[in-house]
Write a protein that holds these residues in place. Structure first.
Motif, short mmCIF file in Angstrom:
data_model
loop_
_atom_site.label_atom_id
_atom_site.label_comp_id
_atom_site.label_asym_id
_atom_site.label_seq_id
_atom_site.Cartn_x
_atom_site.Cartn_y
_atom_site.Cartn_z
N PRO A 118 10.60 22.43 -1.50
CA PRO A 118 10.15 21.04 -1.67
C PRO A 118 11.32 20.07 -1.68
O PRO A 118 12.42 20.40 -2.14
CB PRO A 118 9.41 21.08 -3.01
CG PRO A 118 9.93 22.28 -3.71
CD PRO A 118 10.26 23.27 -2.65
N SER A 119 11.07 18.87 -1.20
CA SER A 119 12.13 17.85 -1.15
C SER A 119 12.23 17.07 -2.45
O SER A 119 13.24 16.41 -2.70
CB SER A 119 11.86 16.88 0.00
OG SER A 119 10.60 16.25 -0.18
N TRP A 120 11.20 17.14 -3.29
CA TRP A 120 11.20 16.43 -4.57
C TRP A 120 10.36 17.20 -5.57
O TRP A 120 9.29 17.71 -5.23
CB TRP A 120 10.66 15.01 -4.40
CG TRP A 120 10.47 14.25 -5.69
CD1 TRP A 120 11.42 13.55 -6.37
CD2 TRP A 120 9.27 14.13 -6.45
NE1 TRP A 120 10.89 12.99 -7.52
CE2 TRP A 120 9.56 13.34 -7.58
CE3 TRP A 120 7.97 14.61 -6.29
CZ2 TRP A 120 8.60 13.01 -8.53
CZ3 TRP A 120 7.01 14.31 -7.25
CH2 TRP A 120 7.32 13.51 -8.35
N THR A 121 10.87 17.31 -6.82
CA THR A 121 10.15 18.04 -7.86
C THR A 121 10.23 17.29 -9.17
O THR A 121 11.27 16.72 -9.52
CB THR A 121 10.75 19.45 -8.05
OG1 THR A 121 10.70 20.17 -6.82
CG2 THR A 121 9.96 20.23 -9.10
N PRO A 139 2.92 11.73 -14.17
CA PRO A 139 3.39 11.20 -15.45
C PRO A 139 4.41 10.07 -15.28
O PRO A 139 5.44 10.24 -14.65
CB PRO A 139 4.02 12.43 -16.12
CG PRO A 139 3.24 13.58 -15.56
CD PRO A 139 2.97 13.21 -14.13
N GLY A 140 4.07 8.90 -15.80
CA GLY A 140 4.99 7.77 -15.79
C GLY A 140 4.97 6.93 -14.53
O GLY A 140 5.62 5.89 -14.47
N GLY A 141 4.25 7.35 -13.51
CA GLY A 141 4.25 6.59 -12.26
C GLY A 141 3.33 7.17 -11.21
O GLY A 141 2.28 7.73 -11.53
N TYR A 142 3.75 7.04 -9.95
CA TYR A 142 2.92 7.54 -8.85
C TYR A 142 3.79 7.97 -7.68
O TYR A 142 4.97 7.61 -7.58
CB TYR A 142 1.91 6.49 -8.40
CG TYR A 142 2.50 5.25 -7.75
CD1 TYR A 142 2.58 5.13 -6.37
CD2 TYR A 142 2.97 4.19 -8.53
CE1 TYR A 142 3.10 3.99 -5.77
CE2 TYR A 142 3.49 3.04 -7.95
CZ TYR A 142 3.55 2.95 -6.56
OH TYR A 142 4.08 1.82 -5.98
N VAL A 143 3.20 8.77 -6.81
CA VAL A 143 3.87 9.26 -5.60
C VAL A 143 3.54 8.31 -4.45
O VAL A 143 2.37 8.03 -4.17
CB VAL A 143 3.40 10.68 -5.27
CG1 VAL A 143 4.00 11.15 -3.95
CG2 VAL A 143 3.78 11.63 -6.39
N ALA A 144 4.56 7.81 -3.77
CA ALA A 144 4.38 6.85 -2.69
C ALA A 144 4.14 7.55 -1.36
O ALA A 144 4.28 8.77 -1.23
CB ALA A 144 5.60 5.94 -2.59
N LEU A 145 3.77 6.76 -0.34
CA LEU A 145 3.53 7.31 0.99
C LEU A 145 4.81 7.71 1.70
O LEU A 145 4.80 8.57 2.58
CB LEU A 145 2.77 6.28 1.85
CG LEU A 145 1.38 5.86 1.36
CD1 LEU A 145 0.80 4.81 2.29
CD2 LEU A 145 0.45 7.05 1.25
N LYS A 146 5.92 7.08 1.33
CA LYS A 146 7.20 7.37 1.97
C LYS A 146 8.32 7.20 0.94
O LYS A 146 8.09 6.61 -0.14
CB LYS A 146 7.42 6.44 3.16
CG LYS A 146 7.32 4.95 2.82
CD LYS A 146 7.41 4.09 4.07
CE LYS A 146 7.27 2.61 3.72
NZ LYS A 146 7.35 1.76 4.94
N PRO A 147 9.52 7.70 1.22
CA PRO A 147 10.62 7.61 0.26
C PRO A 147 10.93 6.16 -0.11
O PRO A 147 10.79 5.27 0.72
CB PRO A 147 11.79 8.26 1.00
CG PRO A 147 11.15 9.17 2.00
CD PRO A 147 9.91 8.44 2.43
N PRO A 148 11.35 5.94 -1.36
CA PRO A 148 11.49 6.93 -2.43
C PRO A 148 10.13 7.45 -2.89
O PRO A 148 9.18 6.68 -3.04
CB PRO A 148 12.19 6.14 -3.54
CG PRO A 148 11.84 4.71 -3.27
CD PRO A 148 11.74 4.58 -1.79
N ILE A 149 10.04 8.76 -3.11
CA ILE A 149 8.78 9.41 -3.43
C ILE A 149 8.17 8.89 -4.72
O ILE A 149 6.98 8.58 -4.79
CB ILE A 149 8.96 10.94 -3.51
CG1 ILE A 149 9.41 11.49 -2.15
CG2 ILE A 149 7.67 11.62 -3.93
CD1 ILE A 149 8.40 11.31 -1.06
#
Length: 382
Positions: A118-121, A139-149
């Protein structure tokens, strides 16, 4: 529960394609216009058991099998990354990344680089953090569609769910308040204008009406109130809001052109002033909505509340509390399920499930396709 898919299938997201016998039927393979059961076409993955949840992007879909040994399996373009992910509890897939939630971590895989790790954990340290994961929320936020993740969110928002459009976000809080931010060029933020917002801003038009769920299309947004009412706003270029669309009426207008010319000939025999008045009246009767910049109440089905809703890039699908599936918007790939390639600017029931005596219980839209879960309707014995 059985899952069905229809719409864009160029990468085998709905069903694994056999080799085309000729180039003439290639287009038919790309477009699945009738609801097709997913399990009847075999899965490339090694997962077994009932499909409990589906997540979809333009070229791929992720199936979650949450009974017995939970796992996530992929179909479509992204199958190269892995055949299965054991222990996965939730998934979120885009064209660039596949994000997976496990009891102890959240990880994102870069679908463009074809890496084996994985590129991000993100590590999940407590049981409470694990229960809060509802992708794309973490937790604490959200995962975006593109970087920054990863993007952080203010704890004061107490986010319940989040939906991401092509250029905007819509968030639902635990108290039923809706916040939006991002690009607003198509009215998709619902603030009554076309301006953008860098930070989450409450949709004031919905104040006092607690919402139960939210969904986002490419450039449009929808939400369901606690009372089962559906509110829509944003871009309506292909009727995705279920409101009159000029783009969809052009073909009808061209078909009526001949009859209009005949009517014009009749006008020459009648009073010129009266004919001009009639034409002017007909012109004002047609009201089209290209952009709806604030929430509008949409009457989907008579005397029925809306249970769940999902959005594709330019189409929308909703399930009523009685188990009927309604779709509307762009339909060029058969993603509306009406066994045609027609687009619609008003909700229409998908008759396939009624004919098969099935009740729809969930719906998930990919960018250009739709997936619906249905159960057999119980028929009372007489």
């Amino acid at each position: 529960m059985r899952w069905f898919g229809f719409g864009f299938n160029a990468f085998g997201q709905i069903c694994v394609q056999e080799e085309a016998e000729s180039s003439s039927n290639a287009a038919n393979e790309v477009k699945v216009i009738s609801p097709t059961e997913l399990s009847s076409h075999g899965d490339r993955s090694g997962c077994r058991g009932r499909i409990c949840r589906i997540r979809a992007s333009w070229s791929s879909r992720a199936c979650l099998h949450l009974d017995e040994e939970s796992c996530a399996c992929l179909a479509g373009f992204a199958t190269f990354i892995s055949s299965e992910f054991r222990g996965c509890k939730d998934a979120f897939i885009t064209e660039s990344f596949l994000t997976l939630a496990f009891p102890d971590r959240v990880e994102s895989w870069d679908l463009q680089k074809k890496e084996k790790t994985p590129s991000w954990t993100m590590e999940i340290k407590t049981q409470s953090e694990s229960s809060d994961v509802n992708l794309p929320l973490v937790p604490g936020g959200y995962v975006a569609l593109k970087p920054p993740i990863y993007h952080s969110l203010s704890p004061r928002l107490k986010a319940k769910s989040l939906a991401l459009g092509a250029e905007h976000s819509i968030l639902l809080t635990a108290t039923g308040v809706v916040f939006t931010w991002g690009m607003g060029s198509h009215g998709q933020l619902g603030h009554g204008d076309l301006t953008s917002e860098e930070e989450p801003r409450a949709v004031e038009a919905l104040w006092g009406m607690p919402m139960s769920s939210v969904a986002s299309g490419g450039w449009h947004s929808v939400c369901i109130s606690d009372g089962g009412d559906l509110y829509v706003w944003g871009w309506n270029e292909r009727g995705q809001l279920g409101l009159p669309s000029r783009g969809l009426r052009k073909t009808a207008q061209q078909q009526q052109q001949n009859s209009s010319q005949q009517a014009g000939a009749s006008c020459q025999e009648a009073s010129t002033s009266s004919c001009e008045g009639l034409q002017e009246e007909q012109k004002h009767e047609e009201v089209f909505i290209s952009i709806q910049a604030f929430p509008a109440l949409l009457d989907v089905a008579p005397s029925c509340e809306i249970q769940t809703v999902s959005c594709g890039s330019r189409h929308t699908a909703a399930v009523t509390t009685v188990g009927d599936l309604y779709t509307w918007g762009w339909g060029d790939y058969g993603q509306l399920g009406h066994q045609t390639l027609a687009s619609l600017d008003e909700p229409q029931r998908v008759e396939f499930f009624k004919t098969e005596q099935m009740r729809v219980v969930d719906v998930v839209c990919g960018t250009w396709n739709t997936f619906a879960a249905a159960v057999k309707e119980e028929v009372a014995c007489t």
